[in-house]
Design an enzyme around this catalytic site. Structure first.
Site, PDB file in Angstrom:
ATOM      1  N   SER A 157      21.828  38.769  33.534  1.00  0.00           N
ATOM      2  CA  SER A 157      23.116  39.180  34.093  1.00  0.00           C
ATOM      3  C   SER A 157      23.504  40.578  33.644  1.00  0.00           C
ATOM      4  CB  SER A 157      24.206  38.211  33.634  1.00  0.00           C
ATOM      5  OG  SER A 157      24.426  38.382  32.236  1.00  0.00           O
ATOM      6  N   ARG A 158      24.440  41.172  34.377  1.00  0.00           N
ATOM      7  CA  ARG A 158      24.923  42.486  33.987  1.00  0.00           C
ATOM      8  C   ARG A 158      25.675  42.411  32.668  1.00  0.00           C
ATOM      9  NH1 ARG A 158      28.464  46.616  37.695  1.00  0.00           N
ATOM     10  NH2 ARG A 158      27.316  45.557  39.358  1.00  0.00           N
TER      11      ARG A 158
ATOM     12  N   GLU B  64      16.955  44.451  33.637  1.00  0.00           N
ATOM     13  CA  GLU B  64      17.023  44.321  35.091  1.00  0.00           C
ATOM     14  C   GLU B  64      18.175  43.373  35.322  1.00  0.00           C
ATOM     15  OE1 GLU B  64      16.877  42.538  38.110  1.00  0.00           O
ATOM     16  OE2 GLU B  64      14.757  41.969  37.955  1.00  0.00           O
TER      17      GLU B  64
ATOM     18  N   CYS C 205      16.746  38.241  42.134  1.00  0.00           N
ATOM     19  CA  CYS C 205      17.464  39.515  41.978  1.00  0.00           C
ATOM     20  C   CYS C 205      17.385  40.331  43.257  1.00  0.00           C
ATOM     21  CB  CYS C 205      16.918  40.325  40.815  1.00  0.00           C
ATOM     22  SG  CYS C 205      15.403  39.707  40.128  1.00  0.00           S
TER      23      CYS C 205
END
Lengths: 523, 523
Positions: free
Chosen positions: B241-242, B264, B301
């Protein structure tokens, strides 16, 4: 050419910001003309123009960018002697050094022109489609490197030509296809304006978009901070102090969109003198060492600031040779009064350290001149006091007397990341050297034998970089052709019709560049 | 093999830390055995062993590392069906997908074996000495890439095999010569232990130093934080996750010695449907789109989370085709109850947004299953509401109805960095596509035509990366052979006697690897 004292934004002189003047390095006195620091509007305009120029500039043919770099080189030469004269006054560096540095700057630009024509920097890879592959067909995949975006380049105080306005960072960024917004170092604004005008002239001659290059002045840090914080800047090139470099790293990491900072910061460049080398030519090495130490008043990032050797007659010979040579070295004007003050403070701190002995000093000089100094300490003292590892920017070095090779290893193991390490050896030292190489490989960017790191060849196999804190990013080099990688990123094109592919990737290879097909270099 | 629930540190099962259990994705119930989170001591020991192993491991011949990677691949296959069965239970992913993913994992390891044997990854450059050059001789300069140091690899929830314990990051780090300390994702600890034991077995078989690989468990974030903060870790690979990725970036940037993080993180992968493509086959594209959207419950993703098209009959056909297809798609078990909850919340937020219309939903399912969803909004609404740009991880997508190509441009101009962008086109769309390509090149890592980004080919020309926040570092790829560059840095050797040079750089080229001499590829 008459200096205007104004920023160059999109090719035009602009700016009414805060006034400041250059300072003559030798006298500490202000010199004409008045320069104007870039305002917030100036920074904004330079970044906006760079952003507007980016798409057109990055897609210029490599040949056109090569011609642009060559035109910059020629325009710098065309300034003539006034560039050297102004630079001597601002930097205090002697004529021969600056003429050499101009040659290096021009050579760097021409080298990147060659890199552009050769084409490997594009990193072209093609994995052709396999429509009949089972269980799934493979699409056509083509990769090239593209420019990252507008780059902020910070001029360095110690290379007013080769690592400033049209220095290595600018040359590699322009070669990659990135517009450049350069921030002139306040130690040489006149030199910067002359070179900046040459770049702008070459850009106009070559029909480049106006935002491809801008030059901003400042005598403080605000312009640099604004530049690095500007959302349109995609990468940063910096050569300077650790304080400055780490501040920019922090700023870049805290942006809404973080960007890479390539900062070349500090290094004490250990020199290891191995026993047979010392025994056979200790005195001669000592003399050569002083030559490297005092070159340019020691104001090189690759200056040999630390010497490691096992005690004995060989080391004594080295020290005698070095001391004799050092005592004959004249003091030299340093780049700025501030650098001179910091140098004197660093030397004074070593003198005041009870574990450190002063071995020799160079000849004294005027109040802006750096007097070379050589100190010694023991390995135990070095290991006990982290302050002894700090860079003293200038012609000062510390010899660490070790009892055995184990102490040399212990000192090396403690060191932070460095740009270079030098080994002095004879064949009988090879086994000892072999045992040290793995430690050095983990800590430095360049390992050299029987020399000193001060000469940094501009070529294809050079690494001027190294683990933190020598640089902010040890995966790169700031000198040599590989530096173009700073400003590139890969993009993959999947199943694009040939007519929509960039020319680098078209099947017929119209640019004739090296490619890897299915992972293999094409013959 | 019976699961022990223990960390694998230097090849041995260890650990008495906090107990936790895996959760079956389909039922949300805990399953056996008990796993033990790594303690601070466990992390310390894994890092210490990795550091001790580093010098020996990085200097193993490329051929030996290739054999090691192949042995890992074989050991994973040798686990047999119990790996697939355990992984199905933990991840909820179906058998066919996991068998395919195992093939991909094994293929990736073998690809890197090929990269090692080919040798270009070493980046060898030689600028031979020019002793007679004027005014100064040129030294002999030789450059090779060396491994950066021990690497921390974080397993990904959505690729329990291909981007976890022995996935792409581990394969590329081991290929580069970096020991790996892997942190298992808590969503599949059993799968992780099975694969970790396979890596440890291969390491022992191949006589690799024991610290070359360790595997640590945790059901929280402390072990990951300790790993990234450990001074012996030199780089980080992460897919997730971000929130997680940016937290690791921050931690890495604040270390005394900052290190690179290759994270990523998130992407909505815009799909642009151009007019002629829509007019000639809108319905068929709609159906294919739903196939890509709902594959693996959308947990990729590269999932197509955003569709851009100009309104008209063609878009209507696309939407009809998509809606019809979507309504037949069964709900699928998601990877974890947490991911399912987050997905439901994301879908609910879109449903509650007044500017958003629900176009279609997939079939409903059990309480851990994701029900696919397709929404629409206008370009004006999208541009006015940043929340609409947020990734909804799962099989949900948002169609932005644009009035003209100008609105498509406006939406693309607003987008953050992405992994992929897809263009659907016919020859009549080429000019429109050409005008969009520069925008896409600046924003994404891969541009594809008439397809969807969900299939990520493991090859040489693949880029699975992209500008922030798609990844932490847009200069790289995490899939494909180029990923080995993550874990390498260049070192230059100047004037070393041939006998002291690493074999890669010796004059006779005993390893037979590609080299650049004076900047040119050797024939």
């Amino acid at each position: 050419m008459t200096l205007t004292g104004r920023n160059i934004i999109g090719g035009r002189p602009e700016g009414e910001g805060t006034a400041f003047r250059a300072v003559a390095a030798a006298t500490g006195r202000e010199i004409e003309p008045t320069f104007h620091a870039a305002t917030a509007d100036d920074v904004d305009r330079a970044c906006a123009l760079a952003d507007q120029a980016f798409d057109a500039y990055r897609e210029t043919d490599p040949e056109r960018r090569a011609a642009f770099l060559e035109a910059i080189a020629q325009a710098i030469l065309d300034i003539g002697d006034s560039l050297i004269v102004r630079c001597m006054e601002e930097s205090g560096l002697p004529r021969a050094r600056l003429e050499g540095e101009r040659g290096r700057t021009v050579g760097q630009l021409r080298m990147f022109a060659g890199v552009l024509r050769e084409g490997s920097f594009l990193g072209v890879r093609i994995d052709p489609a396999l429509p009949d592959r089972q269980p799934l067909p493979r699409p056509d995949l083509r990769l090239r490197n593209v420019a990252v975006g507008p780059v902020a380049v910070f001029g360095a105080s110690n290379f007013p030509l080769a690592f400033s306005v049209a220095g290595g960072d600018t040359a590699s960024a322009l070669a990659a296809g990135c517009p450049v917004v350069a921030k002139a170092h306040p130690a040489h604004p006149g030199t910067s304006e002359l070179v900046g005008a040459a770049v702008a002239k070459a850009a106009a001659q070559c029909g480049m978009p106006e935002g491809v290059f801008s030059l901003l002045f400042d005598d403080g840090i605000v312009v640099g901070q604004r530049l690095v914080s500007d959302s349109r800047i995609a990468a940063v090139g910096f050569t300077g102090s650790r304080t400055g470099g780490t501040a920019l790293m922090k700023l870049a990491a805290e942006r809404p969109v973080p960007i890479p900072v390539y900062a070349e910061m500090s290094s004490i460049n250990p020199v290891v003198l191995l026993p047979d080398a010392l025994a056979s030519r200790g005195g001669a090495i000592g003399k050569a060492f002083v030559g490297a130490l005092t070159l340019g008043s020691g104001q090189f990032c690759t200056n040999p600031g630390l010497v490691l050797a096992v005690e004995g007659a060989g080391l004594d010979a080295f020290l005698s040779g070095a001391a004799a040579a050092l005592e004959g070295v004249a003091a030299q004007t340093m780049l700025t009064p501030g650098i001179h003050r910091t140098y004197c403070a660093g030397v004074a701190a070593l003198e005041a350290n009870e574990a450190v002995t002063l071995l020799a000093r160079g000849r004294g000089g005027g109040e802006t001149q750096g007097q070379a100094a050589l100190f010694a300490t023991s390995a135990a003292a070095f290991l006990a006091d982290h302050r002894l590892e700090a860079e003293v920017f200038g012609a000062a070095s510390l010899v660490v007397r070790c009892r055995d090779i184990g102490e040399i290893r212990a000192v090396l193991a403690r060191l932070e990341g460095q740009l270079t390490a030098a080994l002095h050896m004879e064949p009988g030292d090879h086994e000892a050297a072999r045992a040290l190489l793995p430690m050095l490989e983990r800590r430095v960017g360049r390992i050299l034998v029987n020399g000193f790191g001060t000469g940094v060849e501009v070529g294809h196999a050079m690494v001027h970089g190294g683990p933190y804190p020598a640089t902010s990013d040890g995966r790169t080099t700031s000198v040599g052709s590989l530096a173009i990688q700073h400003f590139l990123r890969p993009v993959c094109y999947q199943d694009l019709p040939d007519t929509l592919l960039p020319r680098e990737l078209q099947q017929a290879n119209p640019l004739g560049i090296p490619r890897r097909i299915d992972g293999r270099h094409e013959a």
